[in-house]
Write a protein that holds these residues in place. Structure first.
Motif, PDB file in Angstrom:
ATOM      1  N   ASN A 363      90.238 -12.857 -15.940  1.00  0.00           N
ATOM      2  CA  ASN A 363      90.704 -14.143 -16.468  1.00  0.00           C
ATOM      3  C   ASN A 363      91.666 -14.013 -17.645  1.00  0.00           C
ATOM      4  O   ASN A 363      92.358 -14.985 -17.979  1.00  0.00           O
ATOM      5  CB  ASN A 363      89.515 -15.003 -16.880  1.00  0.00           C
ATOM      6  CG  ASN A 363      88.743 -15.523 -15.689  1.00  0.00           C
ATOM      7  OD1 ASN A 363      89.242 -15.522 -14.566  1.00  0.00           O
ATOM      8  ND2 ASN A 363      87.523 -15.949 -15.918  1.00  0.00           N
ATOM      9  N   ASP A 364      91.708 -12.852 -18.269  1.00  0.00           N
ATOM     10  CA  ASP A 364      92.606 -12.658 -19.405  1.00  0.00           C
ATOM     11  C   ASP A 364      93.670 -11.595 -19.126  1.00  0.00           C
ATOM     12  O   ASP A 364      94.861 -11.893 -19.092  1.00  0.00           O
ATOM     13  CB  ASP A 364      91.807 -12.292 -20.663  1.00  0.00           C
ATOM     14  CG  ASP A 364      90.894 -13.426 -21.115  1.00  0.00           C
ATOM     15  OD1 ASP A 364      91.191 -14.585 -20.784  1.00  0.00           O
ATOM     16  OD2 ASP A 364      89.886 -13.145 -21.778  1.00  0.00           O
ATOM     17  N   ILE A 365      93.219 -10.373 -18.896  1.00  0.00           N
ATOM     18  CA  ILE A 365      94.174  -9.259 -18.796  1.00  0.00           C
ATOM     19  C   ILE A 365      95.008  -9.342 -17.528  1.00  0.00           C
ATOM     20  O   ILE A 365      96.249  -9.320 -17.577  1.00  0.00           O
ATOM     21  CB  ILE A 365      93.418  -7.918 -18.876  1.00  0.00           C
ATOM     22  CG1 ILE A 365      92.701  -7.801 -20.223  1.00  0.00           C
ATOM     23  CG2 ILE A 365      94.387  -6.754 -18.680  1.00  0.00           C
ATOM     24  CD1 ILE A 365      91.844  -6.570 -20.363  1.00  0.00           C
ATOM     25  N   ASP A 368      97.261 -12.400 -17.587  1.00  0.00           N
ATOM     26  CA  ASP A 368      98.404 -12.253 -18.499  1.00  0.00           C
ATOM     27  C   ASP A 368      99.480 -11.355 -17.907  1.00  0.00           C
ATOM     28  O   ASP A 368     100.683 -11.661 -17.986  1.00  0.00           O
ATOM     29  CB  ASP A 368      97.935 -11.693 -19.842  1.00  0.00           C
ATOM     30  CG  ASP A 368      97.122 -12.700 -20.633  1.00  0.00           C
ATOM     31  OD1 ASP A 368      97.161 -13.889 -20.280  1.00  0.00           O
ATOM     32  OD2 ASP A 368      96.436 -12.293 -21.594  1.00  0.00           O
ATOM     33  N   ILE A 369      99.050 -10.224 -17.311  1.00  0.00           N
ATOM     34  CA  ILE A 369     100.029  -9.283 -16.747  1.00  0.00           C
ATOM     35  C   ILE A 369     100.789  -9.931 -15.596  1.00  0.00           C
ATOM     36  O   ILE A 369     102.032  -9.879 -15.530  1.00  0.00           O
ATOM     37  CB  ILE A 369      99.325  -7.995 -16.280  1.00  0.00           C
ATOM     38  CG1 ILE A 369      98.750  -7.222 -17.473  1.00  0.00           C
ATOM     39  CG2 ILE A 369     100.307  -7.102 -15.511  1.00  0.00           C
ATOM     40  CD1 ILE A 369      97.947  -6.002 -17.084  1.00  0.00           C
ATOM     41  N   ALA A 375     106.718 -14.847 -14.158  1.00  0.00           N
ATOM     42  CA  ALA A 375     107.620 -15.705 -14.939  1.00  0.00           C
ATOM     43  C   ALA A 375     108.983 -15.062 -15.149  1.00  0.00           C
ATOM     44  O   ALA A 375     109.932 -15.759 -15.551  1.00  0.00           O
ATOM     45  CB  ALA A 375     106.981 -16.041 -16.283  1.00  0.00           C
ATOM     46  N   GLY A 376     109.098 -13.775 -14.895  1.00  0.00           N
ATOM     47  CA  GLY A 376     110.365 -13.090 -15.097  1.00  0.00           C
ATOM     48  C   GLY A 376     111.537 -13.699 -14.341  1.00  0.00           C
ATOM     49  O   GLY A 376     112.601 -13.973 -14.928  1.00  0.00           O
ATOM     50  N   ILE A 433      97.168 -18.410 -13.090  1.00  0.00           N
ATOM     51  CA  ILE A 433      98.518 -17.838 -13.073  1.00  0.00           C
ATOM     52  C   ILE A 433      99.519 -18.864 -12.576  1.00  0.00           C
ATOM     53  O   ILE A 433     100.590 -19.074 -13.177  1.00  0.00           O
ATOM     54  CB  ILE A 433      98.549 -16.571 -12.188  1.00  0.00           C
ATOM     55  CG1 ILE A 433      97.630 -15.496 -12.767  1.00  0.00           C
ATOM     56  CG2 ILE A 433      99.971 -16.041 -12.054  1.00  0.00           C
ATOM     57  CD1 ILE A 433      97.433 -14.301 -11.864  1.00  0.00           C
ATOM     58  N   VAL A 434      99.180 -19.518 -11.458  1.00  0.00           N
ATOM     59  CA  VAL A 434     100.087 -20.507 -10.874  1.00  0.00           C
ATOM     60  C   VAL A 434     100.300 -21.670 -11.841  1.00  0.00           C
ATOM     61  O   VAL A 434     101.418 -22.186 -11.983  1.00  0.00           O
ATOM     62  CB  VAL A 434      99.541 -20.999  -9.524  1.00  0.00           C
ATOM     63  CG1 VAL A 434     100.375 -22.155  -8.995  1.00  0.00           C
ATOM     64  CG2 VAL A 434      99.522 -19.855  -8.510  1.00  0.00           C
TER      65      VAL A 434
END
Length: 526
Positions: A363-365, A368-369, A375-376, A433-434
């Motif tokens: 849920n975090d790492i 985030d990755i 998003a790039g 993420i989405v």
């Protein structure tokens, strides 16, 4: 002589006083025997000696009192057994009636065995076994084995071949338990080794349970600290450059432990005043939580470990500990229930810190990755306007190429780890993420539309707005392209099994671009 004037019968324990006491006395008084049996210096021999004598002592009463099935007997009144005379000698036949043969049952075995255990000499005998020292030796073995594996992992990464078992055993672990990383296979072996019948001793059950929790605590603490970056992986390489310019690599390959820099970096140290060489330090350390595949793989291994501890490992411990030999059936059943409850509670307590680590990883790492990777491509949104501004290009008919790459990292990761994702997490991590990516996408589109509107207003004031190609302005072409991109992005999200109607960012994208649907219909009809 009793108080009623009758004769008091003498109580003589032939089993304890006649058999066990002489044997125990010999074991504890002879110096050579004491050194050979009770010395804990060699753990394997000490454990074998203890188990052999413990079995002998626990079965002593039964072995001495049980009847010999090879001898012929006949049943007389009151359940007594007397041998059938094989001779016709009347005198010998008469003597057989004088033989005392007690009726022996399971209760008799237990009563006699209890007297053996209650004898003061048995207590002295038990104290001769230095069991705490034996446990310390065994625990030191398993700690050394685990620490060696941790050091190798810290130097060479999670895929380092630290498993000390055979290839066949590794294959079996993959197929039966599900472990894939060598480190967790080694951890599995250390945990099960402590409960092997040639290692474990029943009086040390509480110590072995505590040792199991300590080993698990060491591993969980290592994972936590290295996730946060407090412990770096990799190594630091030291090389020395001589005065003639040749490099000489020193013996300085150092495992960093708690390093202060990340990634690969190098620096030179100036030569000393009296020397002509300089030292070059190359830092190859890294934080493994920044590596997506490592993080996901370790998370899955932790999930398997937690499941194993609270299920199969409990059964492993119970099968080794068992119940006290020749205990009463009801008491044995009660002991089994209490033992199972105790072991289960200990294993649940020992593994309670694993699940929070797994949840944090996903849920975090991982979120985030993957959010950063997805998003790039959104930086290409700004280029949509430049594609159609005063270029006389025809109206778009398909989505921009960058749209397909937005959720591609998430899709590829999901496909790779679809069978190695903890079931209790569901798809909530994907939705996070989405949500974030679509929100950023919506913001970028909103800013672009505002820019296009300002540009159109400026061109309108200068009476140069209609630079047409097929009757559609540049601004309309940009809006149509954003609409096509939005539909493609929505489809790619739904391919991930995420309901787009529940994603706020996608709903915002739809509201921003839905006005261009008429432009699409116009393009298709023309």
């Amino acid at each position: 002589w009793n108080g009623d004037g009758g004769t008091q019968q003498a109580q003589i324990d032939l089993i304890t006083a006649g058999v066990w006491v002489p044997i125990a006395t010999a074991l504890m008084t002879d110096p050579a025997i004491k050194m050979a049996i009770f010395s804990p210096g060699i753990a394997n021999i000490f454990q074998a000696n203890y188990c052999a004598l413990d079995t002998f002592l626990s079965e002593l009463a039964m072995n001495l009192l049980k009847s010999d099935p090879s001898s012929s007997t006949t049943v007389h009144e009151e359940g007594t057994h007397r041998p059938i005379s094989t001779t016709t000698d009347e005198d010998q036949l008469a003597l057989t009636n004088l033989y005392y043969e007690p009726s022996i049952d399971e209760h008799t075995y237990q009563k006699v065995q209890s007297r053996i255990y209650a004898h003061p000499l048995t207590c002295d005998y038990s104290k001769k076994w230095n069991l705490p020292i034996y446990y310390q030796l065994r625990f030191a073995e398993v700690c050394k084995r685990l620490e060696t594996a941790i050091q190798s992992i810290q130097s060479d990464g999670w895929y380092a071949q630290v498993y000390t078992g055979t290839d066949a055993m590794a294959t079996q672990l993959k197929e039966t338990i599900g472990f894939e990383l060598p480190f967790f296979m080694e951890l599995f072996e250390t945990l099960t080794w402590m409960w092997c019948k040639d290692v474990f001793l029943r009086p040390l059950t509480h110590r072995f349970l505590r040792g199991t929790t300590q080993l698990l605590g060491r591993v969980v603490a290592f994972v936590k600290d290295s996730l946060k970056g407090d412990i770096k992986f990799g190594y630091v390489e030291n090389s020395r450059q001589g005065g003639g310019g040749a490099d000489s690599v020193g013996d300085g390959l150092e495992t960093p432990g708690k390093a202060s820099t990340n990634g690969e970096a190098s620096q030179f140290r100036s030569p000393t005043a009296g020397g002509g060489s300089s030292e070059r330090v190359v830092d190859h350390t890294y934080v493994w939580s920044e590596r997506l595949d490592d993080v996901a793989a370790v998370s899955w291994e932790l999930t398997i470990l937690e499941s194993y501890l609270t299920n199969d490992h409990v059964e492993k411990i119970l099968s080794t500990v068992g119940t006290t030999a020749h205990a009463e059936e009801t008491k044995a059943d009660d002991d089994d229930i209490q033992l199972r409850d105790l072991v289960t509670e200990v294993m649940i307590e020992a593994s309670k810190d694993i699940s929070p680590v797994v949840v944090e990883i996903w849920n975090d790492i991982i979120v985030d990755i993957l959010t950063t990777k997805c998003a790039g491509p959104l930086s290409a949104v700004k280029g949509v306007a430049a594609t159609y501004r005063m270029t006389n290009r025809p109206p778009p008919t398909r989505a921009s190429p960058f749209v397909a790459t937005i959720v591609r990292p998430l899709k590829e990761f999901d496909e790779s780890f679809s069978t190695r994702t903890p079931a209790h997490l569901g798809s909530s991590w994907k939705k996070k993420i989405v949500d974030t990516v679509s929100e950023k996408y919506s913001t970028a589109v909103s800013e672009l539309i505002e820019t296009v509107q300002r540009t159109e207003e400026a061109l309108k004031n200068r009476k140069a707005r209609r630079a047409l190609a097929g009757g559609m302005s540049d601004g309309e072409k940009v809006r149509l392209q954003l609409y096509l991109d939005q539909m493609e992005f929505k489809k790619s999200v739904e391919d991930l099994s995420v309901d787009s109607s529940e994603v706020e960012g996608i709903q915002s994208l739809i509201s921003l671009t839905e006005a261009a649907e008429e432009l699409l219909q116009k393009t298709r009809t023309s």
